[in-house]
Scaffold this active site. Structure first.
Site, PDB file in Angstrom:
ATOM      1  N   ARG A 107       0.796  -1.233   0.000  1.00 58.37           N
ATOM      2  CA  ARG A 107       0.000   0.000   0.000  1.00 58.37           C
ATOM      3  C   ARG A 107       0.824   1.277   0.000  1.00 58.37           C
ATOM      4  NH1 ARG A 107      -2.599  -3.859   2.647  1.00 58.37           N
ATOM      5  NH2 ARG A 107      -4.742  -4.240   1.993  1.00 58.37           N
ATOM      6  N   HIS A 132      -0.836  -2.551  -4.491  1.00 59.76           N
ATOM      7  CA  HIS A 132      -0.196  -3.335  -5.562  1.00 59.76           C
ATOM      8  C   HIS A 132      -0.242  -2.642  -6.925  1.00 59.76           C
ATOM      9  CE1 HIS A 132       0.386  -6.441  -2.676  1.00 59.76           C
ATOM     10  NE2 HIS A 132      -0.806  -6.968  -2.711  1.00 59.76           N
ATOM     11  N   HIS A 206       3.254 -12.810  -5.444  1.00 61.91           N
ATOM     12  CA  HIS A 206       2.101 -12.920  -4.550  1.00 61.91           C
ATOM     13  C   HIS A 206       1.468 -14.312  -4.616  1.00 61.91           C
ATOM     14  CE1 HIS A 206      -1.335 -11.512  -2.224  1.00 61.91           C
ATOM     15  NE2 HIS A 206      -0.745 -10.331  -2.095  1.00 61.91           N
ATOM     16  N   ASP A 280      -1.083  -9.456   8.615  1.00 61.77           N
ATOM     17  CA  ASP A 280      -0.944  -8.862   7.286  1.00 61.77           C
ATOM     18  C   ASP A 280       0.072  -7.738   7.469  1.00 61.77           C
ATOM     19  OD1 ASP A 280      -1.226  -7.985   4.740  1.00 61.77           O
ATOM     20  OD2 ASP A 280      -3.371  -7.513   4.870  1.00 61.77           O
ATOM     21  N   GLU A 345       5.854 -12.229   0.853  1.00 66.36           N
ATOM     22  CA  GLU A 345       6.329 -11.305  -0.174  1.00 66.36           C
ATOM     23  C   GLU A 345       7.605 -10.604   0.300  1.00 66.36           C
ATOM     24  OE1 GLU A 345       2.538  -8.963  -1.336  1.00 66.36           O
ATOM     25  OE2 GLU A 345       2.120 -10.122   0.463  1.00 66.36           O
TER      26      GLU A 345
HETATM   27  C1  GLA Z   1      -1.318  -8.060   0.275  1.00 71.88           C
HETATM   28  C2  GLA Z   1      -1.870  -7.183   1.331  1.00 71.88           C
HETATM   29  C3  GLA Z   1      -3.153  -7.747   1.868  1.00 71.88           C
HETATM   30  C4  GLA Z   1      -4.138  -8.068   0.764  1.00 71.88           C
HETATM   31  C5  GLA Z   1      -3.476  -8.928  -0.271  1.00 71.88           C
HETATM   32  C6  GLA Z   1      -4.344  -9.133  -1.468  1.00 71.88           C
HETATM   33  O1  GLA Z   1      -0.687  -9.160   0.781  1.00 71.88           O
HETATM   34  O2  GLA Z   1      -0.964  -6.969   2.374  1.00 71.88           O
HETATM   35  O3  GLA Z   1      -3.729  -6.815   2.735  1.00 71.88           O
HETATM   36  O4  GLA Z   1      -4.611  -6.897   0.183  1.00 71.88           O
HETATM   37  O5  GLA Z   1      -2.276  -8.363  -0.709  1.00 71.88           O
HETATM   38  O6  GLA Z   1      -5.605  -9.580  -1.134  1.00 71.88           O
END
Ligand code: GLA
Length: 382
Positions: A107, A132, A206, A280, A345
């Site tokens: 983000r 992304h 991803h 996350d 990632e």
């Molecule tokens: C990344 C983000 C998550 C989500 C995924 C896609 O990993 O960190 O919050 O948005 O992509 O669903």
């Protein structure tokens, strides 16, 4: 003349012997087709296969991993990445299954950043933020195949040109993504990018891993996870880093010893776990950025499959599949539910352009962006 002749004969003999050796241990790269997009564009594939039961199919759509099969502890190979059966479903996909994500992975706060005094506004596609690279990021682009090689190591290189202004980013970016597979059941991914004007870059893969098998009826929450990170970057309620780099000590983000993931993702006493609906988050990997080092290890107790994630970047985004909400029908009409799969990632920190204390995501003309990742597979005994 004579000695030249003898030398050539010797070389030919050596080549013959080497040829035999590599025929016995050759990884193979094979081109194929996945299907057409609605506009008629054919999505091509390249499948890399070795002699140790591992094969990975990548495709021009998003330079993505479409299938990846590796043996379990009984030697049975299964596809262990989430995905779809047709290109159209990938194009509509909000989950980035297997994709190359960019120009800026993860983000950017309100899609805004400043470079050399000029403010840029990116497309907003995730609440108030850019995720992304925007709605038409690298994952939605059809890449071209640059080269395909068989040999002791089989490889494919995909290429994409992201023009100046695409998604709101400055500079025309030339990007390559190379997948290679040898006999050690390790998939290497190398990203390279150059630009003709100052810009920001953060590219990663991803893939969603369900080590028990992509169509197994068990998720990934019993997996044991180790992350070599002493710190992580806490986020706001829209998953933007606050700028703090917080030690993992005493938090649910301490994975420095093998830990069952399911024991952490329901810990609502942590505001951070509540914000992420699980984990996350960006983990700051110990050791030196720029050196290839082990970032994480996951072990699936049922199948015995082990995945090690190696990388040379500074950080690792670990996402515990929290937005797989049962509305997605994947390969073979299998329903994907929360916690079914894990995403790792290796990359720069999310929202890096807005945090001077984070490693820089800036790329200047004349420099080459690089990110090298290894997904290495093995099995563990019961
Ligand atoms: C990344 C983000 C998550 C989500 C995924 C896609 O990993 O960190 O919050 O948005 O992509 O669903």
């Amino acid at each position: 003349m004579k000695s030249w002749f003898r030398g050539a004969g010797f070389l030919a003999g050596t080549a013959f012997v080497l040829g035999m050796a590599s025929a016995a241990h050759a990884a193979d790269a094979k081109r194929g087709q996945f299907g057409k997009l609605d506009d008629g564009t054919m999505i091509e594939t390249v499948t890399l296969t070795n002699d140790h039961g591992m094969s990975v199919t990548t495709m021009t759509l998003g330079a993505s991993v479409q299938t990846l099969s590796v043996p379990d502890r009984d030697g049975k190979s299964d596809d262990i990445v989430l995905g779809y059966d047709s290109p159209a479903e990938y194009l509509a996909d909000p989950q980035y299954f297997g994709a190359t994500v960019g120009r800026f992975a993860n983000r950017i706060d309100k899609g805004r950043f400043t470079l050399d005094g000029k403010q840029y506004q990116l497309e907003i596609n995730d609440g108030p933020n850019t995720l992304h690279g925007g709605s038409q990021g690298f994952d939605k682009r059809v890449w071209t195949i640059d080269s395909v090689k068989s040999g002791p190591t089989a490889s494919v290189t995909y290429r994409y040109k992201s023009v100046d202004g695409e998604g709101g980013y400055p500079g025309t970016l030339n990007v390559t993504a190379t997948y290679s597979l040898g006999e050690d059941n390790a998939l290497h991914i190398s990203y390279r990018a150059t630009t003709n004007a100052p810009t920001i870059v953060n590219i990663s893969n991803h893939s969603y891993w369900n080590l028990g098998g992509a169509t197994a009826n068990t998720g990934s929450m019993d997996d044991l996870l180790t992350i070599n990170a002493s710190a992580f970057t806490p986020v706001s309620d829209t998953l933007i880093p606050t700028g703090e780099v917080r030690p993992v000590d005493g938090t649910p983000f301490d994975f420095r010893t093998p830990t069952r993931i399911g024991d952490r993702v329901r810990d609502g006493s942590s505001e951070q776990i509540r914000y992420g609906h699980g984990i996350d988050h960006n983990f700051v990997i110990d050791g030196e950025a720029g050196t290839m080092r082990r970032m994480a290890r996951v072990e699936d107790p049922d199948s015995g499959r082990v995945l090690e994630i190696w990388g040379d970047g500074p950080a690792l985004q670990f996402y515990s599949g929290n937005f797989l909400d049962g509305t997605m029908l994947g390969k073979g009409k299998h329903i994907y539910r929360e916690g079914d799969a894990l995403v790792f990632e290796p990359q720069l920190y999310p929202d890096a352009p807005n945090h001077p204390n984070f490693p820089s995501a800036r790329l200047d003309p004349g420099d080459t962006y690089s990110n090298d990742i290894i997904f290495k597979f093995s099995t563990a005994d019961e």
